[in-house]
Write an enzyme that holds these catalytic residues in place. Structure first.
Site, PDB file in Angstrom:
ATOM      1  N   HIS A   1      26.160  11.707 -49.800  1.00 16.49           N
ATOM      2  CA  HIS A   1      27.389  11.023 -49.389  1.00 16.49           C
ATOM      3  C   HIS A   1      28.424  10.969 -50.506  1.00 16.49           C
ATOM      4  CE1 HIS A   1      25.019   7.703 -51.083  1.00 16.49           C
ATOM      5  NE2 HIS A   1      26.165   7.057 -51.257  1.00 16.49           N
TER       6      HIS A   1
ATOM      7  N   ASN B   1      38.120   3.496 -24.512  1.00 17.82           N
ATOM      8  CA  ASN B   1      38.769   2.919 -23.350  1.00 17.82           C
ATOM      9  C   ASN B   1      40.010   2.135 -23.770  1.00 17.82           C
ATOM     10  OD1 ASN B   1      38.973   0.173 -21.682  1.00 17.82           O
ATOM     11  ND2 ASN B   1      38.346   1.823 -20.299  1.00 17.82           N
TER      12      ASN B   1
ATOM     13  N   CYS C   1      35.948   6.876 -18.145  1.00 21.86           N
ATOM     14  CA  CYS C   1      35.505   5.804 -17.255  1.00 21.86           C
ATOM     15  C   CYS C   1      36.267   5.794 -15.932  1.00 21.86           C
ATOM     16  CB  CYS C   1      35.661   4.460 -17.949  1.00 21.86           C
ATOM     17  SG  CYS C   1      37.382   4.073 -18.345  1.00 21.86           S
TER      18      CYS C   1
END
Length: 180
Positions: free
Chosen positions: A71, A122, A155
């Site tokens: 990392h 969303n 969705c």
């Protein structure tokens, strides 16, 4: 060649990471990929590995070479850091300094290079006050936010939250690399 460190989180639009990699490679830009565990349920790491021609990193505890600290070394090799798609979960982790997986741990080590985040979620999640605070914190921390677009979402809702078009993301990356 410049190198982009691409983080992929578990939005349904994770499959678009393949197109981002492909478009960047066509521009002579190398890509190294970090995936969250859940994103590997949406698009296989092998797909992104084949396109990037680099190992895909998913496990913070895996060190391929004993002399490397993945990392940290990935950040040192990178000219730009991008998370696309960025879920509410990874944005929350990054904004609050939580480092509990490969992507969030690497994000915490990023310094001195352009940092971009492309949300995808969303509409109700995107407009939630907590999400907007997290995005504001990332901006304060030096991230450029690549605004999501209005679209029909997975969705079935229509609204702002879809991942920005790949062409838009690639164009912003190229502009950031020129500035660097």
């Amino acid at each position: 060649m410049p190198k982009v460190l691409l983080g992929v989180s578990a939005s349904i639009s994770a499959y678009k990471a393949a197109d981002i990699i492909s478009q960047l490679k066509k521009q002579q830009i190398d890509v190294e990929v970090i995936m969250t565990k859940n994103s590997t349920q949406i698009i296989p790491p092998l797909t992104l590995q084949v396109l990037s021609k680099e190992m895909v990193h998913t496990d913070v505890m895996y060190e391929g070479k004993p002399s490397d600290i993945n990392h940290i070394d990935m950040v040192k090799r990178a000219d730009l850091f991008l998370v696309a798609p960025a879920t509410a979960n990874i944005i929350g982790k990054m904004a609050n300094g939580i480092a509990d997986d490969m992507l969030s741990t690497t994000a915490l080590a990023v310094h001195d290079i352009p940092k971009l985040v492309a949300p995808a979620m969303n509409t109700y999640m995107y407009t939630n006050p907590a999400m907007q605070r997290n995005l504001a914190q990332l901006e304060e921390d030096g991230y450029t936010i690549i605004e999501p677009k209005e679209s029909l979402l997975a969705c079935g809702d229509y609204g702002k939250g879809a991942l920005a078009d790949v062409e838009v993301i690639v164009d912003i990356i190229k502009k950031q690399l020129i500035k660097k």
